[in-house]
Design a protein around this motif. Sequence first.
Motif, PDB file in Angstrom:
ATOM      1  N   ASP A  12       0.797  -1.210  -0.148  1.00 45.44           N
ATOM      2  CA  ASP A  12      -0.187  -0.151  -0.083  1.00 45.44           C
ATOM      3  C   ASP A  12       0.789   1.299  -0.028  1.00 45.44           C
ATOM      4  O   ASP A  12       2.026   1.232   0.794  1.00 45.44           O
ATOM      5  CB  ASP A  12      -0.880   0.009   1.207  1.00 45.44           C
ATOM      6  N   ILE A  13       0.472   2.269  -0.694  1.00 41.10           N
ATOM      7  CA  ILE A  13       1.223   3.385  -0.789  1.00 41.10           C
ATOM      8  C   ILE A  13       0.409   4.470   0.172  1.00 41.10           C
ATOM      9  O   ILE A  13      -0.816   4.513  -0.571  1.00 41.10           O
ATOM     10  CB  ILE A  13       1.602   3.895  -2.284  1.00 41.10           C
ATOM     11  N   GLU A  14       0.895   5.144   0.895  1.00 39.77           N
ATOM     12  CA  GLU A  14       0.233   6.240   1.797  1.00 39.77           C
ATOM     13  C   GLU A  14       0.715   7.476   1.535  1.00 39.77           C
ATOM     14  O   GLU A  14       2.188   7.745   1.454  1.00 39.77           O
ATOM     15  CB  GLU A  14       0.120   5.560   3.223  1.00 39.77           C
ATOM     16  N   VAL A  15       0.052   8.584   1.756  1.00 36.89           N
ATOM     17  CA  VAL A  15       0.401   9.960   1.477  1.00 36.89           C
ATOM     18  C   VAL A  15       0.184  10.771   2.870  1.00 36.89           C
ATOM     19  O   VAL A  15      -0.921  10.412   3.599  1.00 36.89           O
ATOM     20  CB  VAL A  15      -0.119  10.587   0.397  1.00 36.89           C
ATOM     21  N   LEU A  16       1.000  11.488   3.296  1.00 36.72           N
ATOM     22  CA  LEU A  16       1.095  12.182   4.755  1.00 36.72           C
ATOM     23  C   LEU A  16       0.420  13.308   4.409  1.00 36.72           C
ATOM     24  O   LEU A  16       0.344  14.176   3.581  1.00 36.72           O
ATOM     25  CB  LEU A  16       2.633  12.572   4.890  1.00 36.72           C
ATOM     26  N   SER A  17      -0.445  13.896   5.452  1.00 29.49           N
ATOM     27  CA  SER A  17      -1.328  14.844   5.511  1.00 29.49           C
ATOM     28  C   SER A  17      -1.334  15.284   6.884  1.00 29.49           C
ATOM     29  O   SER A  17      -0.898  14.282   7.575  1.00 29.49           O
ATOM     30  CB  SER A  17      -2.815  14.852   5.006  1.00 29.49           C
ATOM     31  N   PHE A  18      -1.670  16.565   7.318  1.00 32.97           N
ATOM     32  CA  PHE A  18      -1.896  16.998   8.522  1.00 32.97           C
ATOM     33  C   PHE A  18      -3.143  17.126   8.961  1.00 32.97           C
ATOM     34  O   PHE A  18      -3.881  17.892   8.526  1.00 32.97           O
ATOM     35  CB  PHE A  18      -0.790  18.310   8.644  1.00 32.97           C
ATOM     36  N   ASN A  19      -3.532  16.803  10.058  1.00 28.67           N
ATOM     37  CA  ASN A  19      -4.799  17.037  10.704  1.00 28.67           C
ATOM     38  C   ASN A  19      -4.806  18.328  11.565  1.00 28.67           C
ATOM     39  O   ASN A  19      -3.890  18.844  12.075  1.00 28.67           O
ATOM     40  CB  ASN A  19      -5.104  15.902  11.773  1.00 28.67           C
ATOM     41  N   GLY A  20      -5.990  18.843  11.262  1.00 29.05           N
ATOM     42  CA  GLY A  20      -6.131  20.194  12.046  1.00 29.05           C
ATOM     43  C   GLY A  20      -5.952  20.676  13.421  1.00 29.05           C
ATOM     44  O   GLY A  20      -5.791  21.497  13.913  1.00 29.05           O
ATOM     45  N   GLN A  21      -6.227  19.433  13.913  1.00 24.91           N
ATOM     46  CA  GLN A  21      -5.967  19.424  15.416  1.00 24.91           C
ATOM     47  C   GLN A  21      -4.469  19.530  16.077  1.00 24.91           C
ATOM     48  O   GLN A  21      -3.680  18.946  15.287  1.00 24.91           O
ATOM     49  CB  GLN A  21      -6.892  17.911  16.187  1.00 24.91           C
ATOM     50  N   LEU A  69       2.757   4.056 -11.535  1.00 25.64           N
ATOM     51  CA  LEU A  69       1.565   4.998 -11.407  1.00 25.64           C
ATOM     52  C   LEU A  69       2.102   6.253 -10.973  1.00 25.64           C
ATOM     53  O   LEU A  69       2.822   6.434 -10.391  1.00 25.64           O
ATOM     54  CB  LEU A  69       0.754   4.348 -10.456  1.00 25.64           C
ATOM     55  N   PRO A  70       1.356   7.425 -11.468  1.00 27.03           N
ATOM     56  CA  PRO A  70       1.622   8.843 -11.048  1.00 27.03           C
ATOM     57  C   PRO A  70       1.454   8.739  -9.668  1.00 27.03           C
ATOM     58  O   PRO A  70       0.265   8.545  -9.126  1.00 27.03           O
ATOM     59  CB  PRO A  70       0.774   9.531 -12.067  1.00 27.03           C
ATOM     60  N   LEU A  71       2.440   9.392  -8.914  1.00 23.72           N
ATOM     61  CA  LEU A  71       2.251   9.552  -7.654  1.00 23.72           C
ATOM     62  C   LEU A  71       2.170  10.852  -6.899  1.00 23.72           C
ATOM     63  O   LEU A  71       2.606  11.898  -7.590  1.00 23.72           O
ATOM     64  CB  LEU A  71       3.531   8.863  -6.732  1.00 23.72           C
ATOM     65  N   PRO A  72       1.526  11.289  -5.794  1.00 18.87           N
ATOM     66  CA  PRO A  72       1.386  12.584  -5.744  1.00 18.87           C
ATOM     67  C   PRO A  72       2.724  13.296  -5.016  1.00 18.87           C
ATOM     68  O   PRO A  72       3.383  12.313  -4.500  1.00 18.87           O
ATOM     69  CB  PRO A  72       0.317  12.558  -4.401  1.00 18.87           C
ATOM     70  N   LYS A  73       2.795  14.364  -4.951  1.00 16.68           N
ATOM     71  CA  LYS A  73       4.299  15.015  -4.603  1.00 16.68           C
ATOM     72  C   LYS A  73       3.812  15.010  -3.095  1.00 16.68           C
ATOM     73  O   LYS A  73       2.611  14.843  -2.477  1.00 16.68           O
ATOM     74  CB  LYS A  73       4.086  16.435  -4.914  1.00 16.68           C
ATOM     75  N   GLY A  74       4.796  15.436  -2.192  1.00 20.81           N
ATOM     76  CA  GLY A  74       4.883  15.260  -0.912  1.00 20.81           C
ATOM     77  C   GLY A  74       5.382  13.844  -0.281  1.00 20.81           C
ATOM     78  O   GLY A  74       6.064  12.951  -0.981  1.00 20.81           O
ATOM     79  N   SER A  75       5.258  13.822   1.100  1.00 15.49           N
ATOM     80  CA  SER A  75       5.874  12.752   1.802  1.00 15.49           C
ATOM     81  C   SER A  75       5.060  11.506   1.715  1.00 15.49           C
ATOM     82  O   SER A  75       3.739  11.610   1.761  1.00 15.49           O
ATOM     83  CB  SER A  75       5.781  13.096   3.419  1.00 15.49           C
ATOM     84  N   LEU A  76       5.753  10.251   1.226  1.00 17.14           N
ATOM     85  CA  LEU A  76       4.949   8.969   1.120  1.00 17.14           C
ATOM     86  C   LEU A  76       5.561   7.963   2.047  1.00 17.14           C
ATOM     87  O   LEU A  76       6.836   8.058   2.237  1.00 17.14           O
ATOM     88  CB  LEU A  76       5.020   8.740  -0.351  1.00 17.14           C
ATOM     89  N   ARG A  77       4.894   6.858   2.363  1.00 16.09           N
ATOM     90  CA  ARG A  77       5.425   5.707   2.883  1.00 16.09           C
ATOM     91  C   ARG A  77       4.758   4.738   2.417  1.00 16.09           C
ATOM     92  O   ARG A  77       3.682   4.578   1.810  1.00 16.09           O
ATOM     93  CB  ARG A  77       5.280   5.805   4.379  1.00 16.09           C
ATOM     94  N   VAL A  78       5.416   3.580   2.301  1.00 17.31           N
ATOM     95  CA  VAL A  78       4.754   2.085   1.909  1.00 17.31           C
ATOM     96  C   VAL A  78       4.885   1.086   3.177  1.00 17.31           C
ATOM     97  O   VAL A  78       5.489   0.991   3.933  1.00 17.31           O
ATOM     98  CB  VAL A  78       5.693   1.405   0.705  1.00 17.31           C
ATOM     99  N   LYS A  79       3.725   0.518   2.856  1.00 20.40           N
ATOM    100  CA  LYS A  79       3.393  -0.574   3.859  1.00 20.40           C
ATOM    101  C   LYS A  79       3.475  -1.803   3.236  1.00 20.40           C
ATOM    102  O   LYS A  79       2.704  -2.287   1.954  1.00 20.40           O
ATOM    103  CB  LYS A  79       2.072  -0.582   4.326  1.00 20.40           C
TER     104      LYS A  79
END
Length: 111
Positions: A12-21, A69-79
């Motif tokens: 699985d490829i996961e992209v990092l986002s930030f929660n507003g909390q 596959l086209p990947l989004p910019k930003g921090s990614l991690r793989v599981k």
Amino acid sequence: MSFKHLLNKTCDIEVLSFNGQFEGGQRKEVYTVFAAALPCRLRTRNATEKRLSSPQYQQAAYSLYLEYLPLPKGSLRVKIGNSYYLVSGRLNMGGTERFLCLYLEKKTNGE
């Protein structure tokens, strides 16, 4: 043997986002799944590969091969299974957008 036959794992490829909390003045990091159950192949990079590669990829301990596959910019991690890897770089193998190599750094916990 075709490239697809060499893909012996799924990831699985996961992209990092930030929660507003905020927690203690810090934004909470949240990874969301970008792509799931992708056929892939994980390989440990040897010392020579690390030494002779581009400086931005020298710390990468693993190479992960998969169909492009086209990947989004930003921090990614793989599981892969129960293990997580940080993506430090990507390479469009052959330049034809058929195959992709992700350079992975140290394993991280799933938090």
